[in-house]
Design a protein around this motif. Structure first.
Motif, PDB file in Angstrom:
ATOM      1  N   LEU A 265       0.830  -1.201   0.000  1.00  7.91           N
ATOM      2  CA  LEU A 265       0.000   0.000   0.000  1.00  7.91           C
ATOM      3  C   LEU A 265       0.860   1.244   0.000  1.00  7.91           C
ATOM      4  O   LEU A 265       1.973   1.248   0.549  1.00  7.91           O
ATOM      5  CB  LEU A 265      -0.905   0.048   1.243  1.00  7.91           C
ATOM      6  N   ILE A 266       0.363   2.295  -0.625  1.00  9.06           N
ATOM      7  CA  ILE A 266       0.931   3.626  -0.481  1.00  9.06           C
ATOM      8  C   ILE A 266      -0.249   4.538  -0.182  1.00  9.06           C
ATOM      9  O   ILE A 266      -1.212   4.598  -0.946  1.00  9.06           O
ATOM     10  CB  ILE A 266       1.746   4.034  -1.725  1.00  9.06           C
ATOM     11  N   GLU A 267      -0.185   5.224   0.984  1.00  5.68           N
ATOM     12  CA  GLU A 267      -1.384   5.806   1.577  1.00  5.68           C
ATOM     13  C   GLU A 267      -1.267   7.317   1.743  1.00  5.68           C
ATOM     14  O   GLU A 267      -0.214   7.834   2.123  1.00  5.68           O
ATOM     15  CB  GLU A 267      -1.640   5.162   2.941  1.00  5.68           C
ATOM     16  N   SER A 268      -2.374   8.002   1.487  1.00  8.55           N
ATOM     17  CA  SER A 268      -2.395   9.461   1.535  1.00  8.55           C
ATOM     18  C   SER A 268      -3.085   9.976   2.792  1.00  8.55           C
ATOM     19  O   SER A 268      -3.893   9.284   3.424  1.00  8.55           O
ATOM     20  CB  SER A 268      -3.122  10.029   0.304  1.00  8.55           C
ATOM     21  N   SER A 269      -2.755  11.220   3.125  1.00  6.53           N
ATOM     22  CA  SER A 269      -3.503  11.952   4.139  1.00  6.53           C
ATOM     23  C   SER A 269      -4.833  12.384   3.543  1.00  6.53           C
ATOM     24  O   SER A 269      -5.116  12.144   2.361  1.00  6.53           O
ATOM     25  CB  SER A 269      -2.691  13.175   4.595  1.00  6.53           C
ATOM     26  N   PHE A 270      -5.664  13.033   4.344  1.00  3.14           N
ATOM     27  CA  PHE A 270      -6.986  13.457   3.894  1.00  3.14           C
ATOM     28  C   PHE A 270      -6.928  14.877   3.346  1.00  3.14           C
ATOM     29  O   PHE A 270      -6.197  15.722   3.861  1.00  3.14           O
ATOM     30  CB  PHE A 270      -7.992  13.390   5.045  1.00  3.14           C
ATOM     31  N   PHE A 271      -7.712  15.101   2.319  1.00  3.46           N
ATOM     32  CA  PHE A 271      -7.835  16.444   1.763  1.00  3.46           C
ATOM     33  C   PHE A 271      -8.794  17.218   2.657  1.00  3.46           C
ATOM     34  O   PHE A 271      -9.948  16.817   2.815  1.00  3.46           O
ATOM     35  CB  PHE A 271      -8.373  16.354   0.332  1.00  3.46           C
ATOM     36  N   PRO A 272      -8.343  18.313   3.278  1.00  2.00           N
ATOM     37  CA  PRO A 272      -9.178  18.951   4.303  1.00  2.00           C
ATOM     38  C   PRO A 272     -10.370  19.702   3.725  1.00  2.00           C
ATOM     39  O   PRO A 272     -10.370  20.126   2.569  1.00  2.00           O
ATOM     40  CB  PRO A 272      -8.203  19.926   4.977  1.00  2.00           C
ATOM     41  N   ALA A 273     -11.382  19.851   4.557  1.00  2.00           N
ATOM     42  CA  ALA A 273     -12.543  20.660   4.192  1.00  2.00           C
ATOM     43  C   ALA A 273     -12.134  22.123   4.102  1.00  2.00           C
ATOM     44  O   ALA A 273     -11.141  22.556   4.698  1.00  2.00           O
ATOM     45  CB  ALA A 273     -13.645  20.479   5.232  1.00  2.00           C
TER      46      ALA A 273
END
Length: 402
Positions: A265-273
């Protein structure tokens, strides 16, 4: 056993909740990604791996790698080891079609996956989990299927190569070898294990309990006999947001017992509101997100009205103290989508030291996002039903490793 000490219910954490259906931090604060890495048992993506990607692909790493948007991994180093020896792999990502249009946060894994496909010249499978959304969002089967095809058009508009890409919806594709692998996975996961990983309770209907194997088995090449005949040892790399990690912790636990390689897996952070970095964009709040269907006027209005600023209350105070870049959403969005590294650093320096004002930063962000959304809209308008059918056709991909 795959990091079994991490299998406590995600909802038991008093500080933050991160699972495939909920992302929230304590008291509406920021997600602590270091704690999340420790809790999930994955690894931080370091500079040495990014440098290897550049060396192996002979191209500049994607902006999402350079700026830490994709920040964690499981066995990505092993994928690179194998690739360096001449062994190929395939990519797997997906989309849960719960809304008519995608917002920018939805595009991030597909933009990055397109880069990986082109850089490593490998095939890709994209799963549309219309069955999942039917069960979790209380959508009808027919509406879930319709949304899957609509979302497929947005995915295709990202520019994937039809000769190396297979898009499938669960309602249409599940059966045969795919279903056999689902049953094998199901037999390896106890009810207690599923409840521990996913936080299911006695109030959840049994459809939810039965779903995780559906998302697990695209990481096994034998689930796609028309694509990978005789290639059961082919490794799989999954680009995704880190909230999807529980599915693949389960998958990685089960895979060796079934004779398969663990997916990497290669995992991203969340795109903020727009309103602040307290989780991720929500499709239920249209003002929290920029959508690919938004007009230039919509984008300008949302950024000016809702994008949380780290600037000071007055121009005088701002000139004196500068902006707080840690909380400033326009700067965070530019970090995702402004390609020019030197321009981004210039903005951060000038804004952080008070020489650039919030209005100027928001104006530049409006320009960047308007161009990006309009480009996507033009591409999507060119996607026909026949093109969707071509991507979703069950057929060999003769040029998939060329």
């Amino acid at each position: 056993m795959e990091v079994d000490k991490k299998d406590e219910r995600e909802s038991d954490s008093s500080e933050q909740v991160v699972n495939p259906w909920e992302v929230s931090a304590k008291d509406g604060g920021k997600i602590d990604y270091d704690k999340l890495i420790d809790k999930f048992g994955c690894q931080r993506l370091d500079e040495s791996l990014i440098d290897r990607v550049q060396r192996l692909t002979s191209r500049q790493p994607h902006v999402f790698l350079r700026r830490g948007v994709f920040f964690a991994h499981r066995d990505f180093n092993e994928i690179l080891d194998a690739y360096e020896k001449g062994d190929k792999f395939y990519l797997y990502t997906g989309r849960g079609p719960s809304s008519e249009a995608l917002h920018l946060g939805h595009l991030i894994p597909f933009m990055f996956t397109k880069y990986l496909q082109e850089a490593f010249k490998v095939p890709l499978v994209i799963q549309l989990t219309d069955d999942e959304k039917c069960m979790w969002k209380n959508l009808s089967v027919e509406e879930s299927q319709r949304l899957a095809r609509e979302n497929a058009k947005d995915i295709i508009a990202c520019g994937f190569d039809v000769t190396k890409t297979f898009i499938f919806s669960d309602f249409d594709y599940v059966g045969g070898a795919f279903y056999k692998n689902m049953v094998k996975v199901s037999k390896c996961v106890t009810l207690n294990k599923a409840m521990g990983i996913f936080g299911f309770s006695g109030e959840d209907h049994i459809g939810k309990l039965s779903f995780p194997p559906v998302q697990a088995v695209p990481s096994f090449p034998s689930s796609f006999p028309h694509l990978f005949p005789g290639k059961d040892n082919l490794r799989c790399l999954i680009p995704c947001a880190i909230d999807q990690d529980p599915y693949f912790r389960m998958t990685r636990d089960v895979a060796p017992r079934l004779g398969y390689s663990k997916p990497a897996l290669i995992e991203s952070s969340f795109f903020p509101a727009l309103q602040g970095e307290n989780g991720k964009m929500s499709a239920s709040d249209p003002n929290s997100a920029i959508y690919v269907t938004d007009t230039a006027k919509d984008i300008k209005n949302k950024i000016n009205r809702y994008a949380f600023s780290g600037g000071q209350d007055s121009v005088e105070k701002h000139r004196e103290l500068g902006a707080n870049l840690e909380v400033d959403i326009p700067v965070k969005y530019l970090s995702f989508f402004l390609e020019d590294d030197s321009e981004l650093e210039h903005i951060k320096k000038e804004y952080g030291e008070g020489r650039m004002l919030t209005g100027e930063v928001k104006k530049r962000l409006t320009e960047v996002l308007t161009e990006m959304v309009e480009r996507h809209r033009r591409s999507r308008a060119a996607v026909t039903d026949e093109m969707v059918d071509a991507f979703m056709a069950v057929r060999p991909l003769p040029s998939m490793f060329e």
